[in-house]
Design an enzyme around this catalytic site. Sequence first.
Site, short mmCIF file in Angstrom:
data_model
loop_
_atom_site.label_atom_id
_atom_site.label_comp_id
_atom_site.label_asym_id
_atom_site.label_seq_id
_atom_site.Cartn_x
_atom_site.Cartn_y
_atom_site.Cartn_z
CE1 TYR A 1 31.69 29.48 42.18
CE2 TYR A 1 33.91 30.13 42.56
CZ TYR A 1 32.77 29.33 42.81
OH TYR A 1 32.95 28.20 43.48
CE1 TYR B 1 40.74 37.19 32.63
CE2 TYR B 1 41.98 39.06 31.53
CZ TYR B 1 41.07 38.53 32.45
OH TYR B 1 40.99 39.43 33.71
CG ASN C 1 32.82 43.95 36.36
OD1 ASN C 1 33.69 44.88 36.81
ND2 ASN C 1 32.57 42.93 37.26
NE ARG D 1 37.77 43.33 33.94
CZ ARG D 1 36.98 44.13 34.72
NH1 ARG D 1 36.33 45.21 34.61
NH2 ARG D 1 37.09 43.65 36.32
CE LYS E 1 30.99 48.33 41.76
NZ LYS E 1 31.43 46.95 41.57
CG ASP F 1 34.19 40.56 41.33
OD1 ASP F 1 33.82 41.73 40.54
OD2 ASP F 1 35.42 40.21 40.96
#
Length: 305
Positions: free
Chosen positions: A31, A100, A163, A165, A223, A256
């Site tokens: 998002y 979370y 990404n 996690r 990156k 992001d």
Amino acid sequence: MKRIVIYGECMVELRTESAQTLTKSYAGDTYNSAVYLKRCLPSSSVSFLTAIGADFLSDELMFNMGENEINTDYVFRSVSRNLGLYMIRNDEHGERDFAYWRSQSAATQTFTLLEETKTSIHCDWFYFSGISIAILDVPQRESLFAVIDELSKNGSKIVFDPNYRASLWDTKEDAQYWTERAYQVSDLTFPGADDHLMLYGHRTADDIFSYLANKNIDEIVVKNGSVGVHILEGKEQRIVPVERVEQVIDTTAAGDAFNGGYLAARLSGKKPVESASYGAKVAATVITYPGAIIPLIDFNNHIPT
Ligand code: ADP
């Protein structure tokens, strides 16, 4: 106008201001990229594919998407689940702690709802991440890959950021399996140096390029924080320097924001090296503010057209 569909989860973000005070906003890896992409290139069409609940926070997120001019045609409503939520605490040394509440969130039902509503996705580019995969159960992961397969066949370009996690996956092997499948179907990817170190033990951009060599990816953008960006396009490797930000406030969403800026630049016709410099500028702005999405009024990184 190019149309991009971005799939993932947006959650309530609660940031600790003091022992008693929290600041509420809405964020989630893909998002964040969607919002920054749209800000950088207002002429693009950016749709977010997800599921939200029937709760008042979900309603507020719909409003937030409207404010950010994100198209909501692919936002489904679950009647039984709520929006996911996470909290960030910054300590006095600038270190962050995350907690979370997302394992039962509405977004974990996205592909069940997509199938129930018999919705088909149409876009020029489709973007997703390792987090987008990890939140789904296995049948829905297969549905996601079936959607991607169909999109690829119809000429859509597939974009992926691993990404990684660890807490979202049952095992590291599971994460490796699904990340590899995602790489195999992608045309443009954004591996993070940290992700590849944790997931595969890769220590250099060359390690990452070698691992990805047989996966038929046109454009690989590695990156690595302020160290710089390594790009492999076809057989050509380029290094794009990044100007180091000394006064970092919060690195949440750096990657992001970079992706959003990079994609906006590519969608507007810029070449990979120029797009990486641009993405780095967007990320550099974002890390001088707290939270994932900075106030619109402070964002001055539009692509000159
Ligand atoms: P992630 O957030 O995915 O871990 P990185 O830490 O590699 O990703 O950061 C993403 C991008 O953010 C980098 O490519 C760089 O452009 C920018 N960035 C991160 N940290 C800094 C910094 N200290 N100074 C300048 N740019 C930074």
